[in-house]
Design a protein around this motif. Sequence first.
Motif, mmCIF file in Angstrom:
data_model
loop_
_atom_site.group_PDB
_atom_site.id
_atom_site.type_symbol
_atom_site.label_atom_id
_atom_site.label_comp_id
_atom_site.label_asym_id
_atom_site.label_seq_id
_atom_site.Cartn_x
_atom_site.Cartn_y
_atom_site.Cartn_z
ATOM 1 N N ARG A 183 5.842 4.172 -9.876
ATOM 2 C CA ARG A 183 5.555 5.419 -9.150
ATOM 3 C C ARG A 183 4.222 5.297 -8.432
ATOM 4 N NH1 ARG A 183 3.253 8.558 -13.949
ATOM 5 N NH2 ARG A 183 3.407 6.858 -15.389
ATOM 6 N N ALA A 184 3.821 6.360 -7.754
ATOM 7 C CA ALA A 184 2.551 6.344 -7.021
ATOM 8 C C ALA A 184 1.381 6.344 -7.996
ATOM 9 C CB ALA A 184 2.466 7.559 -6.098
ATOM 10 N N ILE A 185 0.290 5.739 -7.585
ATOM 11 C CA ILE A 185 -0.938 5.730 -8.386
ATOM 12 C C ILE A 185 -1.634 7.072 -8.181
ATOM 13 C CG2 ILE A 185 -3.185 4.621 -8.673
ATOM 14 C CD1 ILE A 185 -1.899 2.028 -7.723
ATOM 15 N N ALA A 186 -2.208 7.607 -9.244
ATOM 16 C CA ALA A 186 -2.897 8.905 -9.160
ATOM 17 C C ALA A 186 -4.019 8.844 -8.122
ATOM 18 C CB ALA A 186 -3.462 9.286 -10.528
ATOM 19 N N PRO A 234 -9.413 1.143 -10.254
ATOM 20 C CA PRO A 234 -9.517 0.661 -8.881
ATOM 21 C C PRO A 234 -8.182 0.692 -8.141
ATOM 22 C CG PRO A 234 -9.331 -1.226 -10.306
ATOM 23 C CD PRO A 234 -9.273 0.011 -11.192
ATOM 24 N N GLY A 235 -7.106 1.039 -8.849
ATOM 25 C CA GLY A 235 -5.759 0.921 -8.284
ATOM 26 C C GLY A 235 -5.512 1.695 -7.007
ATOM 27 N N TRP A 236 -5.893 2.984 -6.987
ATOM 28 C CA TRP A 236 -5.623 3.783 -5.799
ATOM 29 C C TRP A 236 -6.443 3.283 -4.618
ATOM 30 C CZ3 TRP A 236 -8.155 7.026 -2.379
ATOM 31 C CH2 TRP A 236 -7.327 7.806 -1.563
ATOM 32 N N TRP A 237 -7.681 2.911 -4.870
ATOM 33 C CA TRP A 237 -8.543 2.419 -3.789
ATOM 34 C C TRP A 237 -8.045 1.077 -3.263
ATOM 35 C CZ3 TRP A 237 -11.575 5.822 -1.611
ATOM 36 C CH2 TRP A 237 -11.906 6.959 -2.347
ATOM 37 N N GLY A 285 0.813 -1.204 0.000
ATOM 38 C CA GLY A 285 0.000 0.000 0.000
ATOM 39 C C GLY A 285 0.850 1.259 0.000
ATOM 40 N N LEU A 286 1.906 1.285 0.817
ATOM 41 C CA LEU A 286 2.804 2.441 0.843
ATOM 42 C C LEU A 286 3.458 2.671 -0.512
ATOM 43 C CD1 LEU A 286 4.605 2.040 4.300
ATOM 44 C CD2 LEU A 286 3.129 3.924 3.590
ATOM 45 N N ALA A 287 3.857 1.590 -1.159
ATOM 46 C CA ALA A 287 4.498 1.702 -2.469
ATOM 47 C C ALA A 287 3.550 2.307 -3.494
ATOM 48 C CB ALA A 287 4.986 0.331 -2.938
ATOM 49 N N SER A 288 2.303 1.890 -3.475
ATOM 50 C CA SER A 288 1.351 2.353 -4.480
ATOM 51 C C SER A 288 0.745 3.712 -4.171
ATOM 52 C CB SER A 288 0.234 1.321 -4.660
ATOM 53 O OG SER A 288 0.768 0.114 -5.167
ATOM 54 N N VAL A 289 0.496 4.003 -2.890
ATOM 55 C CA VAL A 289 -0.130 5.280 -2.530
ATOM 56 C C VAL A 289 0.890 6.418 -2.563
ATOM 57 C CG1 VAL A 289 -1.263 6.566 -0.668
ATOM 58 C CG2 VAL A 289 -1.993 4.247 -1.182
ATOM 59 N N PHE A 290 2.088 6.176 -2.001
ATOM 60 C CA PHE A 290 3.077 7.239 -1.872
ATOM 61 C C PHE A 290 4.287 7.089 -2.793
ATOM 62 C CE2 PHE A 290 1.003 7.051 2.365
ATOM 63 C CZ PHE A 290 0.402 8.307 2.312
ATOM 64 N N LEU A 346 6.675 4.905 -2.492
ATOM 65 C CA LEU A 346 7.850 4.460 -1.749
ATOM 66 C C LEU A 346 8.306 3.085 -2.225
ATOM 67 C CD1 LEU A 346 6.634 5.480 1.819
ATOM 68 C CD2 LEU A 346 8.148 6.760 0.310
ATOM 69 N N PHE A 347 9.522 2.733 -1.883
ATOM 70 C CA PHE A 347 10.078 1.401 -2.168
ATOM 71 C C PHE A 347 10.021 1.039 -3.651
ATOM 72 C CE2 PHE A 347 7.759 1.165 1.972
ATOM 73 C CZ PHE A 347 8.869 1.348 2.787
ATOM 74 N N GLY A 348 10.203 2.000 -4.514
ATOM 75 C CA GLY A 348 10.168 1.732 -5.947
ATOM 76 C C GLY A 348 8.811 1.938 -6.573
ATOM 77 N N GLY A 349 7.840 2.363 -5.783
ATOM 78 C CA GLY A 349 6.514 2.670 -6.320
ATOM 79 C C GLY A 349 5.692 1.443 -6.654
ATOM 80 N N ASN A 350 4.605 1.697 -7.356
ATOM 81 C CA ASN A 350 3.704 0.632 -7.796
ATOM 82 C C ASN A 350 4.497 -0.351 -8.664
ATOM 83 O OD1 ASN A 350 1.921 -0.765 -9.655
ATOM 84 N ND2 ASN A 350 0.306 0.534 -8.849
ATOM 85 N N PRO A 351 4.312 -1.669 -8.464
ATOM 86 C CA PRO A 351 5.063 -2.647 -9.254
ATOM 87 C C PRO A 351 4.857 -2.508 -10.767
ATOM 88 C CG PRO A 351 3.930 -3.726 -7.434
ATOM 89 C CD PRO A 351 3.471 -2.300 -7.448
ATOM 90 N N VAL A 352 3.727 -1.991 -11.197
ATOM 91 C CA VAL A 352 3.451 -1.880 -12.636
ATOM 92 C C VAL A 352 4.109 -0.633 -13.226
ATOM 93 C CG1 VAL A 352 1.631 -1.665 -14.374
ATOM 94 C CG2 VAL A 352 1.286 -3.153 -12.398
ATOM 95 N N THR A 353 3.945 0.522 -12.555
ATOM 96 C CA THR A 353 4.421 1.787 -13.119
ATOM 97 C C THR A 353 5.720 2.285 -12.517
ATOM 98 O OG1 THR A 353 3.188 3.124 -11.534
ATOM 99 C CG2 THR A 353 2.043 2.516 -13.576
#
Length: 151
Positions: free
Chosen positions: A42-45, A50-53, A26-31, A33-40
């Motif tokens: 970076r953080a999800i907009a 449904p990604g951010w939720w 969750g931290l990786a995708s929301v903020f 951190l740790f290399g961001g979202n595994p797909v992109t």
Amino acid sequence: MNVPRLGGPTLSLFRIVIGLLFALHGLASVFGLFGGNPVTGRAIALGAWPGWWAALIQLVCGTLVLAGLFTRPAALLASGSMAYAYFVVHQPDDLLPLRNGGELSALFCWSFLLIAALGPGSWALDTLLSRRRDVPSTPEAPMPERSSMVV
């Protein structure tokens, strides 16, 4: 070795590790951190469906499960979100998790379902709070009655 005595602490350690790993996703995708979202990477907009939720559920439910607070409802919500992720994102590519990249979704889904069914274990805020509610407050010692007769 007293195996039944190890059940509560072992379940607690399992819950703590699963909650921590989920919160880190969750931290990786929301903020980012740790290399961001595994797909992109970076953080999800903010608010993107449904990604951010899903990432918000990962962060909040992972943290609650890690702490052992509202453990069963948080674990049930986390399990459902991972079932959704598996069947909507991964399963259309192939049925088997090894072929569709859904191993983490499947493992988190079943792990959280186990936590929801078995509870938080002995090392949890839920357990501590339930013990505090169950322990009756110590009544004050009764005052000795004064005799109506004066000596």
